[in-house]
Design a protein around this motif. Sequence first.
Motif, PDB file in Angstrom:
ATOM      1  N   ALA A  53     -46.110  20.658  -6.801  1.00 39.14           N
ATOM      2  CA  ALA A  53     -47.523  21.053  -6.890  1.00 39.14           C
ATOM      3  C   ALA A  53     -47.858  22.052  -5.792  1.00 39.14           C
ATOM      4  O   ALA A  53     -47.408  21.916  -4.661  1.00 39.14           O
ATOM      5  CB  ALA A  53     -48.411  19.832  -6.781  1.00 39.14           C
ATOM      6  N   ALA A 112     -55.239  19.508  -6.617  1.00 30.20           N
ATOM      7  CA  ALA A 112     -55.466  18.939  -7.948  1.00 30.20           C
ATOM      8  C   ALA A 112     -54.146  18.665  -8.661  1.00 30.20           C
ATOM      9  O   ALA A 112     -53.975  17.612  -9.288  1.00 30.20           O
ATOM     10  CB  ALA A 112     -56.340  19.872  -8.774  1.00 30.20           C
ATOM     11  N   ALA A 113     -53.207  19.581  -8.572  1.00 28.88           N
ATOM     12  CA  ALA A 113     -51.902  19.392  -9.207  1.00 28.88           C
ATOM     13  C   ALA A 113     -51.144  18.239  -8.567  1.00 28.88           C
ATOM     14  O   ALA A 113     -50.485  17.450  -9.252  1.00 28.88           O
ATOM     15  CB  ALA A 113     -51.086  20.679  -9.133  1.00 28.88           C
ATOM     16  N   ALA A 134     -52.545  14.996  -9.848  1.00 27.68           N
ATOM     17  CA  ALA A 134     -52.050  14.740 -11.201  1.00 27.68           C
ATOM     18  C   ALA A 134     -50.622  14.216 -11.160  1.00 27.68           C
ATOM     19  O   ALA A 134     -50.290  13.242 -11.848  1.00 27.68           O
ATOM     20  CB  ALA A 134     -52.138  16.007 -12.041  1.00 27.68           C
ATOM     21  N   ASP A 135     -49.765  14.828 -10.344  1.00 27.16           N
ATOM     22  CA  ASP A 135     -48.376  14.380 -10.210  1.00 27.16           C
ATOM     23  C   ASP A 135     -48.288  12.940  -9.708  1.00 27.16           C
ATOM     24  O   ASP A 135     -47.384  12.205 -10.074  1.00 27.16           O
ATOM     25  CB  ASP A 135     -47.603  15.270  -9.232  1.00 27.16           C
ATOM     26  CG  ASP A 135     -47.223  16.619  -9.817  1.00 27.16           C
ATOM     27  OD1 ASP A 135     -47.405  16.822 -11.040  1.00 27.16           O
ATOM     28  OD2 ASP A 135     -46.747  17.466  -9.042  1.00 27.16           O
ATOM     29  N   TYR A 173     -53.255  10.352 -10.104  1.00 25.73           N
ATOM     30  CA  TYR A 173     -54.673  10.257  -9.751  1.00 25.73           C
ATOM     31  C   TYR A 173     -55.529  11.310 -10.456  1.00 25.73           C
ATOM     32  O   TYR A 173     -56.655  11.561 -10.034  1.00 25.73           O
ATOM     33  CB  TYR A 173     -54.869  10.439  -8.245  1.00 25.73           C
ATOM     34  CG  TYR A 173     -54.330   9.329  -7.406  1.00 25.73           C
ATOM     35  CD1 TYR A 173     -55.067   8.168  -7.196  1.00 25.73           C
ATOM     36  CD2 TYR A 173     -53.080   9.431  -6.799  1.00 25.73           C
ATOM     37  CE1 TYR A 173     -54.578   7.141  -6.404  1.00 25.73           C
ATOM     38  CE2 TYR A 173     -52.584   8.406  -6.013  1.00 25.73           C
ATOM     39  CZ  TYR A 173     -53.336   7.270  -5.823  1.00 25.73           C
ATOM     40  OH  TYR A 173     -52.838   6.256  -5.046  1.00 25.73           O
ATOM     41  N   ALA A 174     -55.034  11.909 -11.531  1.00 23.13           N
ATOM     42  CA  ALA A 174     -55.737  13.021 -12.176  1.00 23.13           C
ATOM     43  C   ALA A 174     -57.167  12.671 -12.572  1.00 23.13           C
ATOM     44  O   ALA A 174     -58.085  13.448 -12.342  1.00 23.13           O
ATOM     45  CB  ALA A 174     -54.961  13.506 -13.382  1.00 23.13           C
ATOM     46  N   GLU A 175     -57.384  11.511 -13.146  1.00 23.53           N
ATOM     47  CA  GLU A 175     -58.708  11.118 -13.614  1.00 23.53           C
ATOM     48  C   GLU A 175     -59.383  10.091 -12.705  1.00 23.53           C
ATOM     49  O   GLU A 175     -60.489   9.646 -12.994  1.00 23.53           O
ATOM     50  CB  GLU A 175     -58.609  10.567 -15.038  1.00 23.53           C
ATOM     51  CG  GLU A 175     -58.052  11.565 -16.041  1.00 23.53           C
ATOM     52  CD  GLU A 175     -58.880  12.839 -16.148  1.00 23.53           C
ATOM     53  OE1 GLU A 175     -60.132  12.745 -16.142  1.00 23.53           O
ATOM     54  OE2 GLU A 175     -58.281  13.922 -16.244  1.00 23.53           O
TER      55      GLU A 175
END
Length: 65
Positions: free
Chosen positions: A14, A18-19, A22-23, A26-28
């Motif tokens: 990443a 934000a990336a 997501a990895d 924890y994206a949402e």
Amino acid sequence: MQIFVNGTPRQTTATTLAAALADLGYAEARVATAVNESFVPAAARASHPLAEGDRLEILAPRQGG
């Protein structure tokens, strides 16, 4: 590259906060984030770059009473 997530070394490809979230799954999630001890608001995560050795702190809210 290697970053530190809550004190634990992690490998990631990443390039933004934000990336990385997501990895890490924890994206949402509703979490608070800091990079190198500086708070990063949710609106700035997509544009906040990460570099080798950065220290990422992820804090989830807790209910209690």
